[in-house]
Write a protein that holds these residues in place. Structure first.
Motif, PDB file in Angstrom:
ATOM      1  N   UNK A  43       0.827  -1.209   0.000  1.00  0.00           N
ATOM      2  CA  UNK A  43       0.000   0.000   0.000  1.00  0.00           C
ATOM      3  C   UNK A  43       0.863   1.262   0.000  1.00  0.00           C
ATOM      4  N   UNK A  44       2.105   1.164  -0.518  1.00  0.00           N
ATOM      5  CA  UNK A  44       3.041   2.293  -0.620  1.00  0.00           C
ATOM      6  C   UNK A  44       3.362   2.897   0.748  1.00  0.00           C
ATOM      7  N   UNK A  45       3.422   2.055   1.772  1.00  0.00           N
ATOM      8  CA  UNK A  45       3.726   2.470   3.151  1.00  0.00           C
ATOM      9  C   UNK A  45       2.712   3.487   3.689  1.00  0.00           C
ATOM     10  N   UNK A  46       1.469   3.318   3.278  1.00  0.00           N
ATOM     11  CA  UNK A  46       0.371   4.135   3.781  1.00  0.00           C
ATOM     12  C   UNK A  46      -0.572   3.222   4.564  1.00  0.00           C
ATOM     13  N   UNK A  47      -0.934   3.610   5.769  1.00  0.00           N
ATOM     14  CA  UNK A  47      -1.806   2.795   6.604  1.00  0.00           C
ATOM     15  C   UNK A  47      -3.173   2.618   5.929  1.00  0.00           C
ATOM     16  N   UNK A  48      -3.635   1.374   5.759  1.00  0.00           N
ATOM     17  CA  UNK A  48      -4.945   1.158   5.126  1.00  0.00           C
ATOM     18  C   UNK A  48      -6.116   1.563   6.002  1.00  0.00           C
ATOM     19  N   UNK A  50      -6.001   4.345   8.692  1.00  0.00           N
ATOM     20  CA  UNK A  50      -6.092   5.780   8.984  1.00  0.00           C
ATOM     21  C   UNK A  50      -5.459   6.665   7.915  1.00  0.00           C
ATOM     22  N   UNK A  51      -4.757   6.063   6.954  1.00  0.00           N
ATOM     23  CA  UNK A  51      -4.142   6.844   5.883  1.00  0.00           C
ATOM     24  C   UNK A  51      -2.832   7.513   6.260  1.00  0.00           C
ATOM     25  N   UNK A  52      -2.259   7.154   7.411  1.00  0.00           N
ATOM     26  CA  UNK A  52      -0.978   7.761   7.817  1.00  0.00           C
ATOM     27  C   UNK A  52       0.113   7.379   6.827  1.00  0.00           C
ATOM     28  N   UNK A  53       0.873   8.378   6.373  1.00  0.00           N
ATOM     29  CA  UNK A  53       1.950   8.154   5.416  1.00  0.00           C
ATOM     30  C   UNK A  53       3.261   7.912   6.158  1.00  0.00           C
ATOM     31  N   UNK A  54       3.730   6.662   6.102  1.00  0.00           N
ATOM     32  CA  UNK A  54       4.992   6.314   6.739  1.00  0.00           C
ATOM     33  C   UNK A  54       6.166   6.628   5.798  1.00  0.00           C
ATOM     34  N   UNK A  55       7.351   6.553   6.350  1.00  0.00           N
ATOM     35  CA  UNK A  55       8.567   6.805   5.576  1.00  0.00           C
ATOM     36  C   UNK A  55       8.666   5.822   4.415  1.00  0.00           C
ATOM     37  N   UNK A  56       9.134   6.303   3.289  1.00  0.00           N
ATOM     38  CA  UNK A  56       9.345   5.455   2.113  1.00  0.00           C
ATOM     39  C   UNK A  56      10.726   5.759   1.550  1.00  0.00           C
ATOM     40  N   UNK A  57      11.423   4.740   1.094  1.00  0.00           N
ATOM     41  CA  UNK A  57      12.775   4.950   0.583  1.00  0.00           C
ATOM     42  C   UNK A  57      12.728   5.615  -0.787  1.00  0.00           C
ATOM     43  N   UNK A  59      14.225   4.733  -3.589  1.00  0.00           N
ATOM     44  CA  UNK A  59      14.037   3.799  -4.693  1.00  0.00           C
ATOM     45  C   UNK A  59      12.620   3.233  -4.737  1.00  0.00           C
ATOM     46  N   UNK A  60      12.000   3.032  -3.569  1.00  0.00           N
ATOM     47  CA  UNK A  60      10.601   2.591  -3.550  1.00  0.00           C
ATOM     48  C   UNK A  60       9.698   3.669  -4.151  1.00  0.00           C
ATOM     49  N   UNK A  61      10.020   4.926  -3.863  1.00  0.00           N
ATOM     50  CA  UNK A  61       9.225   6.017  -4.443  1.00  0.00           C
ATOM     51  C   UNK A  61       9.418   6.068  -5.960  1.00  0.00           C
ATOM     52  N   UNK A  62      10.636   5.867  -6.416  1.00  0.00           N
ATOM     53  CA  UNK A  62      10.901   5.833  -7.854  1.00  0.00           C
ATOM     54  C   UNK A  62      10.064   4.749  -8.527  1.00  0.00           C
ATOM     55  N   UNK A  63      10.022   3.567  -7.913  1.00  0.00           N
ATOM     56  CA  UNK A  63       9.248   2.458  -8.480  1.00  0.00           C
ATOM     57  C   UNK A  63       7.750   2.757  -8.515  1.00  0.00           C
ATOM     58  N   UNK A  64       7.282   3.574  -7.571  1.00  0.00           N
ATOM     59  CA  UNK A  64       5.851   3.894  -7.515  1.00  0.00           C
ATOM     60  C   UNK A  64       5.460   4.983  -8.509  1.00  0.00           C
ATOM     61  N   UNK A  65       6.443   5.716  -9.030  1.00  0.00           N
ATOM     62  CA  UNK A  65       6.150   6.869  -9.880  1.00  0.00           C
ATOM     63  C   UNK A  65       6.411   6.631 -11.363  1.00  0.00           C
ATOM     64  N   UNK A  66       7.540   5.995 -11.691  1.00  0.00           N
ATOM     65  CA  UNK A  66       7.985   5.971 -13.078  1.00  0.00           C
ATOM     66  C   UNK A  66       7.460   4.771 -13.855  1.00  0.00           C
ATOM     67  N   UNK A 260      -2.319  12.504  -1.714  1.00  0.00           N
ATOM     68  CA  UNK A 260      -1.969  11.215  -1.128  1.00  0.00           C
ATOM     69  C   UNK A 260      -0.994  10.484  -2.049  1.00  0.00           C
ATOM     70  N   UNK A 261      -0.238   9.571  -1.455  1.00  0.00           N
ATOM     71  CA  UNK A 261       0.774   8.846  -2.219  1.00  0.00           C
ATOM     72  C   UNK A 261       0.167   8.008  -3.339  1.00  0.00           C
ATOM     73  N   UNK A 262      -1.024   7.488  -3.103  1.00  0.00           N
ATOM     74  CA  UNK A 262      -1.695   6.655  -4.108  1.00  0.00           C
ATOM     75  C   UNK A 262      -2.093   7.461  -5.341  1.00  0.00           C
ATOM     76  N   UNK A 263      -2.305   8.766  -5.178  1.00  0.00           N
ATOM     77  CA  UNK A 263      -2.737   9.625  -6.282  1.00  0.00           C
ATOM     78  C   UNK A 263      -1.591  10.406  -6.909  1.00  0.00           C
TER      79      UNK A 263
END
Length: 288
Positions: A43-48, A50-57, A59-66, A260-263
């Motif tokens: 879930x991209x390190x987002x709590x399913x 409460x929606x709290x956004x936890x730390x993300x590395x 490279x994980x962010x790169x994989x979620x975006x590109x 949000x990270x998902x969007x």
């Protein structure tokens, strides 16, 4: 004869402890519920809950975006030195390199989001709390300059505790260097999207992070310059509970939108598409 029996607590042995894999579970910092770590990562390190956004590395962010296979990293081999001979600085840098798999607190490069080519810089707070030293500033400035030269937009994800104290004035100089690079980009109509994540503070928030064409933030991100306690002591007033959060900054016009990270990928892809490939002006049939 009929005295109370002694109660004994059974303590699991070392073998029993080994049966539970390390890092299997993780507690949410928001709602305090416990989840399987794989569930949070999916879930991209987002709590399913409460929606709290936890730390993300980075490279994980790169994989979620590109778009898959489109990212190319720049300046990976740049390493910090110890110009002030600060005690144990090299040892701390090496520990962070081993812990994070990064050479510094920022990853830069280029890739495609929804087929739109863009440059990017992503800070990672796991490395020296994302502090901006000379190499971090240099990598970001180089990425901005390359985006300007190649007519690309640039997106910068900030996550920083501020300037890196071990490098003194050399660290503070990065505020000016990165801001001037952004000004050069703007002077040639280049597009800069700033995305502030938790935390974006100190010299980073006071320089390039706040001068984007679009200033976005992740939900709940801490954004500010000085700490809450210092400000309260200075002005001798109690600050609102949500002070320096992304939502507070949005309410007071310092942030354009909280995303949000998902969007995030779809939102950035839409903006890049609107501004045209590489941030170039798109002419209409009416010649406007």
């Amino acid at each position: 004869m009929f005295g109370k029996k002694k109660k004994y607590a059974s303590i699991p042995g070392e073998n029993a402890k080994k049966d539970v894999p390390e890092g299997l579970m993780q507690k949410c910092n928001g709602c305090k519920k416990i989840f399987y770590q794989k569930e949070l990562i999916k879930n991209l390190n987002v709590c399913p809950e409460c929606g709290h956004h936890h730390q993300i590395s980075a490279y994980d962010r790169i994989n979620s975006l590109f778009d898959e296979g489109s990212f190319e990293e720049w300046d990976k081999d740049l390493l910090s030195q110890n110009p002030l001979q600060f005690p144990q600085y090299e040892e701390k840098l090496e520990k962070d390199r081993i812990k994070t798999g990064l050479n510094e607190a920022v990853v830069t490069g280029e890739g495609k989001i929804h087929e739109s080519r863009t440059a990017i810089a992503i800070m990672d707070s796991r490395f020296r709390m994302g502090s901006m030293g000379s190499v971090v500033g240099e990598k970001i400035a180089r990425a901005i300059e390359r985006a300007r030269e190649e007519k690309m937009p640039i997106i910068i994800f900030t996550a920083s505790g501020g300037a890196r104290m071990q490098e003194g004035i050399l660290s503070l100089m990065q505020m000016a260097k990165t801001s001037i690079a952004i000004q050069r980009l703007h002077s040639e109509n280049g597009l800069f999207i700033s995305v502030m994540t938790n935390p974006t503070t100190g010299g980073v928030s006071a320089s390039f992070a706040s001068i984007g064409d679009y200033n976005f933030a992740e939900p709940g991100a801490l954004i500010g310059f000085a700490g809450r306690r210092i400000i309260e002591q200075t002005i001798r007033e109690k600050l609102p509970k949500d002070f320096q959060t992304a939502e507070f900054q949005l309410k007071h016009g310092q942030v354009d939108k909280v995303i949000s990270r998902a969007e995030m990928r779809d939102t950035l892809g839409t903006i890049l598409d609107i501004h045209g490939y590489g941030g170039e002006t798109v002419e209409t049939s009416a010649g406007v």
